[in-house]
Design a protein around this motif. Structure first.
Motif, mmCIF file in Angstrom:
data_model
loop_
_atom_site.group_PDB
_atom_site.id
_atom_site.type_symbol
_atom_site.label_atom_id
_atom_site.label_comp_id
_atom_site.label_asym_id
_atom_site.label_seq_id
_atom_site.Cartn_x
_atom_site.Cartn_y
_atom_site.Cartn_z
ATOM 1 N N SER A 16 43.521 21.316 38.956
ATOM 2 C CA SER A 16 44.351 22.856 38.725
ATOM 3 C C SER A 16 43.118 23.521 39.433
ATOM 4 O O SER A 16 41.815 23.128 40.342
ATOM 5 C CB SER A 16 43.869 23.442 36.912
ATOM 6 N N LEU A 17 43.441 24.971 39.968
ATOM 7 C CA LEU A 17 42.134 25.832 40.523
ATOM 8 C C LEU A 17 42.998 27.484 39.190
ATOM 9 O O LEU A 17 43.913 27.609 39.100
ATOM 10 C CB LEU A 17 42.471 26.466 41.917
ATOM 11 N N ARG A 18 41.984 28.559 39.976
ATOM 12 C CA ARG A 18 41.637 29.760 38.705
ATOM 13 C C ARG A 18 41.597 30.094 39.722
ATOM 14 O O ARG A 18 40.382 30.461 40.219
ATOM 15 C CB ARG A 18 41.143 29.943 36.896
ATOM 16 N N LEU A 19 42.192 31.228 40.199
ATOM 17 C CA LEU A 19 41.682 32.128 41.208
ATOM 18 C C LEU A 19 41.476 33.704 40.436
ATOM 19 O O LEU A 19 42.214 33.685 39.392
ATOM 20 C CB LEU A 19 42.872 32.825 42.475
ATOM 21 N N ALA A 20 40.725 34.782 40.861
ATOM 22 C CA ALA A 20 40.318 35.492 41.168
ATOM 23 C C ALA A 20 40.390 36.660 42.071
ATOM 24 O O ALA A 20 40.743 36.555 42.915
ATOM 25 C CB ALA A 20 38.941 35.427 39.535
ATOM 26 N N CYS A 21 40.988 38.287 41.335
ATOM 27 C CA CYS A 21 41.103 39.315 42.303
ATOM 28 C C CYS A 21 40.260 39.766 41.292
ATOM 29 O O CYS A 21 40.368 40.653 40.387
ATOM 30 C CB CYS A 21 41.675 39.247 42.485
ATOM 31 N N THR A 22 39.003 41.144 42.281
ATOM 32 C CA THR A 22 38.071 42.552 41.279
ATOM 33 C C THR A 22 38.885 42.972 41.807
ATOM 34 O O THR A 22 38.766 42.849 43.205
ATOM 35 C CB THR A 22 36.848 41.616 41.176
ATOM 36 N N ASP A 23 38.968 44.467 41.612
ATOM 37 C CA ASP A 23 39.386 45.511 42.182
ATOM 38 C C ASP A 23 37.644 46.631 41.612
ATOM 39 O O ASP A 23 37.798 46.870 40.562
ATOM 40 C CB ASP A 23 41.001 46.102 41.469
ATOM 41 N N SER A 24 37.495 47.063 42.817
ATOM 42 C CA SER A 24 36.154 47.930 42.500
ATOM 43 C C SER A 24 36.492 49.331 42.686
ATOM 44 O O SER A 24 35.615 49.961 42.590
ATOM 45 C CB SER A 24 35.396 47.569 43.817
ATOM 46 N N GLY A 25 37.784 49.620 43.070
ATOM 47 C CA GLY A 25 37.952 51.360 42.336
ATOM 48 C C GLY A 25 38.237 51.193 41.242
ATOM 49 O O GLY A 25 38.317 51.244 40.414
ATOM 50 N N ARG A 26 39.167 52.449 41.310
ATOM 51 C CA ARG A 26 39.797 53.008 39.693
ATOM 52 C C ARG A 26 40.961 53.141 38.984
ATOM 53 O O ARG A 26 41.054 53.895 38.212
ATOM 54 C CB ARG A 26 38.901 54.180 39.310
ATOM 55 N N THR A 27 41.516 51.961 40.133
ATOM 56 C CA THR A 27 43.196 52.545 40.009
ATOM 57 C C THR A 27 43.544 51.108 39.610
ATOM 58 O O THR A 27 44.765 50.921 39.438
ATOM 59 C CB THR A 27 43.548 53.069 41.135
ATOM 60 N N PHE A 28 42.811 50.201 39.219
ATOM 61 C CA PHE A 28 43.294 49.097 38.683
ATOM 62 C C PHE A 28 44.547 49.291 37.299
ATOM 63 O O PHE A 28 45.418 48.451 38.103
ATOM 64 C CB PHE A 28 42.286 47.575 38.552
ATOM 65 N N SER A 29 43.997 49.726 36.015
ATOM 66 C CA SER A 29 44.946 49.902 35.589
ATOM 67 C C SER A 29 46.234 50.303 35.130
ATOM 68 O O SER A 29 47.489 49.690 34.537
ATOM 69 C CB SER A 29 44.290 50.013 34.004
ATOM 70 N N SER A 30 46.837 51.044 36.376
ATOM 71 C CA SER A 30 47.323 51.886 36.810
ATOM 72 C C SER A 30 48.378 50.685 38.055
ATOM 73 O O SER A 30 50.087 51.260 38.547
ATOM 74 C CB SER A 30 47.395 53.193 37.144
ATOM 75 N N SER A 31 48.248 49.849 38.883
ATOM 76 C CA SER A 31 48.674 48.501 39.927
ATOM 77 C C SER A 31 49.420 47.728 39.460
ATOM 78 O O SER A 31 49.130 47.288 38.258
ATOM 79 C CB SER A 31 47.283 48.614 40.778
ATOM 80 N N THR A 32 50.627 47.530 39.877
ATOM 81 C CA THR A 32 51.355 46.542 39.635
ATOM 82 C C THR A 32 50.102 45.339 40.708
ATOM 83 O O THR A 32 50.345 46.480 42.017
ATOM 84 C CB THR A 32 52.098 47.209 40.154
ATOM 85 N N MET A 33 50.136 44.247 40.321
ATOM 86 C CA MET A 33 49.470 43.714 40.470
ATOM 87 C C MET A 33 50.123 42.396 41.846
ATOM 88 O O MET A 33 50.418 41.901 40.259
ATOM 89 C CB MET A 33 48.037 42.879 39.985
ATOM 90 N N GLY A 34 49.721 41.826 42.756
ATOM 91 C CA GLY A 34 50.724 40.024 43.463
ATOM 92 C C GLY A 34 49.431 39.346 43.783
ATOM 93 O O GLY A 34 48.654 39.869 44.018
ATOM 94 N N TRP A 35 50.528 38.655 43.588
ATOM 95 C CA TRP A 35 50.202 37.725 44.723
ATOM 96 C C TRP A 35 51.012 37.153 45.497
ATOM 97 O O TRP A 35 51.782 36.127 45.087
ATOM 98 C CB TRP A 35 48.675 36.011 43.372
ATOM 99 N N PHE A 36 50.545 36.764 46.697
ATOM 100 C CA PHE A 36 51.103 36.477 47.755
ATOM 101 C C PHE A 36 50.111 35.154 48.434
ATOM 102 O O PHE A 36 48.963 34.795 48.135
ATOM 103 C CB PHE A 36 51.293 36.643 48.877
ATOM 104 N N ARG A 37 51.051 34.314 49.386
ATOM 105 C CA ARG A 37 50.540 33.074 49.855
ATOM 106 C C ARG A 37 50.769 33.042 51.295
ATOM 107 O O ARG A 37 52.098 33.015 51.322
ATOM 108 C CB ARG A 37 50.595 31.681 49.477
ATOM 109 N N GLN A 38 49.970 32.089 52.661
ATOM 110 C CA GLN A 38 50.499 32.015 54.368
ATOM 111 C C GLN A 38 50.112 30.872 54.463
ATOM 112 O O GLN A 38 48.795 30.939 53.589
ATOM 113 C CB GLN A 38 50.681 33.476 54.699
ATOM 114 N N ALA A 39 50.738 29.713 54.993
ATOM 115 C CA ALA A 39 50.493 28.649 55.002
ATOM 116 C C ALA A 39 50.787 28.723 56.624
ATOM 117 O O ALA A 39 51.117 30.039 57.276
ATOM 118 C CB ALA A 39 51.836 27.524 54.540
ATOM 119 N N PRO A 40 50.290 27.801 57.312
ATOM 120 C CA PRO A 40 49.708 28.093 58.416
ATOM 121 C C PRO A 40 51.404 28.157 59.359
ATOM 122 O O PRO A 40 51.807 27.177 59.013
ATOM 123 C CB PRO A 40 49.218 26.715 58.647
ATOM 124 N N GLY A 41 51.518 28.904 60.469
ATOM 125 C CA GLY A 41 52.835 28.809 60.662
ATOM 126 C C GLY A 41 53.950 30.173 60.170
ATOM 127 O O GLY A 41 55.693 29.595 60.369
#
Length: 123
Positions: A16-41
């Motif tokens: 298991s792993l737990r990723l986190a993403c912080t937003d230093s701006g002021r609009t986090f609570s009004s944003s839809t947030m997503g996770w994406f990934r990209q493998a080589p190639g």
């Protein structure tokens, strides 16, 4: 919006792993947030999305029942709990933000991106 993802690393299959993403701006609570990934190639692909209130989520079929997206609006932080990891989950993982309410799964729908964090799953 200024996003920064962290928490990646090397883990054995089944771990298991737990990723986190912080937003230093002021609009986090009004944003839809997503996770994406990209493998080589490969192209960047959708992993998970969460509505700005946290009330609704959606997942790629490949990660359903294994990954959980969540958010803490008080801390301006997005999370991705990844369990039962597989070698095919190896990729750079990105968090992304978009304004609006819809649970969009296309990368082109997101206007703000973090720098990515590497996840490597060994067999």
């Amino acid at each position: 919006v200024q996003l920064q993802a962290f928490g990646g690393g090397l883990v054995q299959a089944g771990g298991s792993l737990r990723l986190a993403c912080t937003d230093s701006g002021r609009t986090f609570s009004s944003s839809t947030m997503g996770w994406f990934r990209q493998a080589p190639g490969k192209e960047r692909e959708f992993v998970a999305v969460i509505r700005r209130s946290g009330s609704d989520t959606d997942y790629a079929d490949s990660v359903k029942e294994r990954f959980t997206i969540s958010r803490d609006n008080a801390k301006n932080t997005l999370y991705l709990q990844m369990d039962s990891l597989k070698p095919e989950d190896t990729a750079v993982y990105y968090c992304a933000a978009r304004s609006g309410y819809s649970l969009k799964t296309g990368a082109a729908e997101y206007f703000y991106w973090g720098q990515g964090t590497q996840v490597t799953v060994s067999s």
